[in-house]
Scaffold this motif. Structure first.
Motif, short mmCIF file in Angstrom:
data_model
loop_
_atom_site.label_atom_id
_atom_site.label_comp_id
_atom_site.label_asym_id
_atom_site.label_seq_id
_atom_site.Cartn_x
_atom_site.Cartn_y
_atom_site.Cartn_z
N PRO A 36 0.83 -1.21 0.00
CA PRO A 36 0.00 0.00 0.00
C PRO A 36 0.87 1.26 0.00
CG PRO A 36 -0.82 -1.56 1.62
CD PRO A 36 0.50 -2.09 1.12
N GLY A 37 0.56 2.18 -0.90
CA GLY A 37 1.29 3.44 -0.98
C GLY A 37 2.60 3.39 -1.75
N GLN A 38 3.02 2.21 -2.17
CA GLN A 38 4.29 2.08 -2.90
C GLN A 38 4.14 2.65 -4.31
OE1 GLN A 38 5.86 -1.90 -2.95
NE2 GLN A 38 7.30 -1.46 -4.58
N LEU A 39 5.11 3.43 -4.75
CA LEU A 39 5.11 3.99 -6.10
C LEU A 39 5.62 2.96 -7.09
CD1 LEU A 39 6.56 7.53 -5.34
CD2 LEU A 39 4.16 6.89 -5.64
N VAL A 40 5.02 2.95 -8.29
CA VAL A 40 5.45 2.05 -9.36
C VAL A 40 5.58 2.84 -10.65
CG1 VAL A 40 4.43 -0.02 -8.34
CG2 VAL A 40 3.08 1.36 -9.91
N THR A 41 6.37 2.34 -11.57
CA THR A 41 6.51 2.96 -12.88
C THR A 41 5.29 2.63 -13.73
OG1 THR A 41 7.70 1.07 -13.75
CG2 THR A 41 9.03 2.85 -12.82
N MET A 42 5.07 3.40 -14.78
CA MET A 42 3.86 3.24 -15.59
C MET A 42 4.08 2.50 -16.91
SD MET A 42 1.56 4.46 -13.67
CE MET A 42 0.20 4.48 -14.81
N GLU A 43 5.32 2.10 -17.23
CA GLU A 43 5.54 1.42 -18.50
C GLU A 43 4.89 0.04 -18.52
OE1 GLU A 43 8.79 -0.58 -16.24
OE2 GLU A 43 7.96 1.40 -16.21
N PHE A 44 4.44 -0.36 -19.69
CA PHE A 44 3.82 -1.67 -19.87
C PHE A 44 4.90 -2.70 -20.16
CE2 PHE A 44 2.02 -5.10 -22.35
CZ PHE A 44 0.90 -5.42 -21.61
N ARG A 45 4.85 -3.82 -19.45
CA ARG A 45 5.77 -4.94 -19.69
C ARG A 45 4.93 -6.21 -19.82
NH1 ARG A 45 11.18 -5.15 -16.30
NH2 ARG A 45 11.09 -7.09 -17.45
N PRO A 46 4.96 -6.86 -20.98
CA PRO A 46 4.15 -8.06 -21.19
C PRO A 46 4.61 -9.27 -20.40
CG PRO A 46 5.53 -7.66 -23.10
CD PRO A 46 5.71 -6.48 -22.18
N ASP A 47 5.77 -9.18 -19.74
CA ASP A 47 6.29 -10.30 -18.95
C ASP A 47 6.17 -10.06 -17.45
OD1 ASP A 47 8.18 -8.26 -18.83
OD2 ASP A 47 9.88 -9.65 -18.81
N ARG A 48 5.41 -9.02 -17.05
CA ARG A 48 5.32 -8.65 -15.63
C ARG A 48 3.87 -8.67 -15.15
NH1 ARG A 48 7.06 -2.84 -14.70
NH2 ARG A 48 5.08 -2.47 -15.74
N VAL A 49 3.72 -9.13 -13.90
CA VAL A 49 2.44 -9.03 -13.18
C VAL A 49 2.74 -8.40 -11.84
CG1 VAL A 49 0.55 -10.29 -12.10
CG2 VAL A 49 1.41 -11.02 -14.33
N ARG A 50 1.97 -7.39 -11.49
CA ARG A 50 2.09 -6.77 -10.17
C ARG A 50 1.00 -7.30 -9.27
NH1 ARG A 50 3.44 -0.97 -12.64
NH2 ARG A 50 5.70 -1.14 -12.53
N LEU A 51 1.40 -7.68 -8.07
CA LEU A 51 0.47 -8.15 -7.06
C LEU A 51 0.31 -7.05 -6.02
CD1 LEU A 51 1.89 -11.75 -6.60
CD2 LEU A 51 -0.18 -11.11 -7.84
N HIS A 52 -0.78 -6.30 -6.11
CA HIS A 52 -1.07 -5.25 -5.13
C HIS A 52 -1.65 -5.93 -3.89
CE1 HIS A 52 -0.42 -1.74 -7.76
NE2 HIS A 52 -0.69 -2.62 -8.71
N VAL A 53 -1.01 -5.69 -2.76
CA VAL A 53 -1.41 -6.36 -1.52
C VAL A 53 -1.79 -5.34 -0.46
CG1 VAL A 53 0.06 -8.37 -1.98
CG2 VAL A 53 0.97 -6.46 -0.64
N ASN A 54 -2.55 -5.81 0.54
CA ASN A 54 -2.87 -4.97 1.70
C ASN A 54 -1.76 -5.11 2.74
OD1 ASN A 54 -3.36 -7.37 3.12
ND2 ASN A 54 -5.57 -7.21 2.94
N ALA A 55 -1.93 -4.51 3.89
CA ALA A 55 -0.90 -4.53 4.94
C ALA A 55 -0.60 -5.94 5.44
CB ALA A 55 -1.32 -3.64 6.10
N ASP A 56 -1.52 -6.89 5.22
CA ASP A 56 -1.33 -8.27 5.65
C ASP A 56 -0.74 -9.16 4.56
OD1 ASP A 56 -2.40 -7.78 8.23
OD2 ASP A 56 -4.43 -7.91 7.39
N GLY A 57 -0.39 -8.59 3.40
CA GLY A 57 0.19 -9.38 2.31
C GLY A 57 -0.84 -10.15 1.50
N ILE A 58 -2.10 -9.72 1.58
CA ILE A 58 -3.19 -10.37 0.84
C ILE A 58 -3.45 -9.57 -0.44
CG2 ILE A 58 -5.62 -11.07 0.93
CD1 ILE A 58 -3.75 -12.60 2.87
N VAL A 59 -3.59 -10.25 -1.57
CA VAL A 59 -3.86 -9.59 -2.84
C VAL A 59 -5.16 -8.81 -2.75
CG1 VAL A 59 -4.26 -9.94 -5.31
CG2 VAL A 59 -2.58 -11.36 -4.12
N SER A 60 -5.08 -7.50 -3.06
CA SER A 60 -6.24 -6.62 -2.89
C SER A 60 -6.81 -6.08 -4.20
CB SER A 60 -5.86 -5.44 -1.98
OG SER A 60 -4.79 -4.71 -2.54
N ARG A 61 -6.09 -6.26 -5.30
CA ARG A 61 -6.57 -5.86 -6.63
C ARG A 61 -6.34 -6.98 -7.60
NH1 ARG A 61 -3.73 -0.09 -7.62
NH2 ARG A 61 -3.77 -0.93 -9.71
#
Length: 66
Positions: A36-61
């Motif tokens: 939560p609150g971490q900044l990420v770059t906006m470029e598209f990468r077809p080999d990447r998946v981002r796992l947005h997590v809550n404070a407990d490490g649970i996938v939230s998006r």
């Protein structure tokens, strides 16, 4: 056709979600856990998946390629 997003992984611990993605999508070379609150770059990468997590490490998006 390869999977572009994984809505079924919302609510799952990040490490379990990462293992599930790697098992079904070997072309994904980079799995990035985003806190939560971490900044990420906006470029598209077809080999990447981002796992947005809550404070407990649970996938939230819905994880998706990009």
């Amino acid at each position: 056709m390869s999977t572009q997003e994984w809505p079924e992984l919302v609510g799952m611990p990040a490490e379990d979600a990462a293992a599930e993605i790697q098992r079904g999508s070997p072309h994904i070379n980079r799995l990035q856990v985003v806190s939560p609150g971490q900044l990420v770059t906006m470029e598209f990468r077809p080999d990447r998946v981002r796992l947005h997590v809550n404070a407990d490490g649970i996938v939230s998006r819905v994880p998706r390629i990009g």
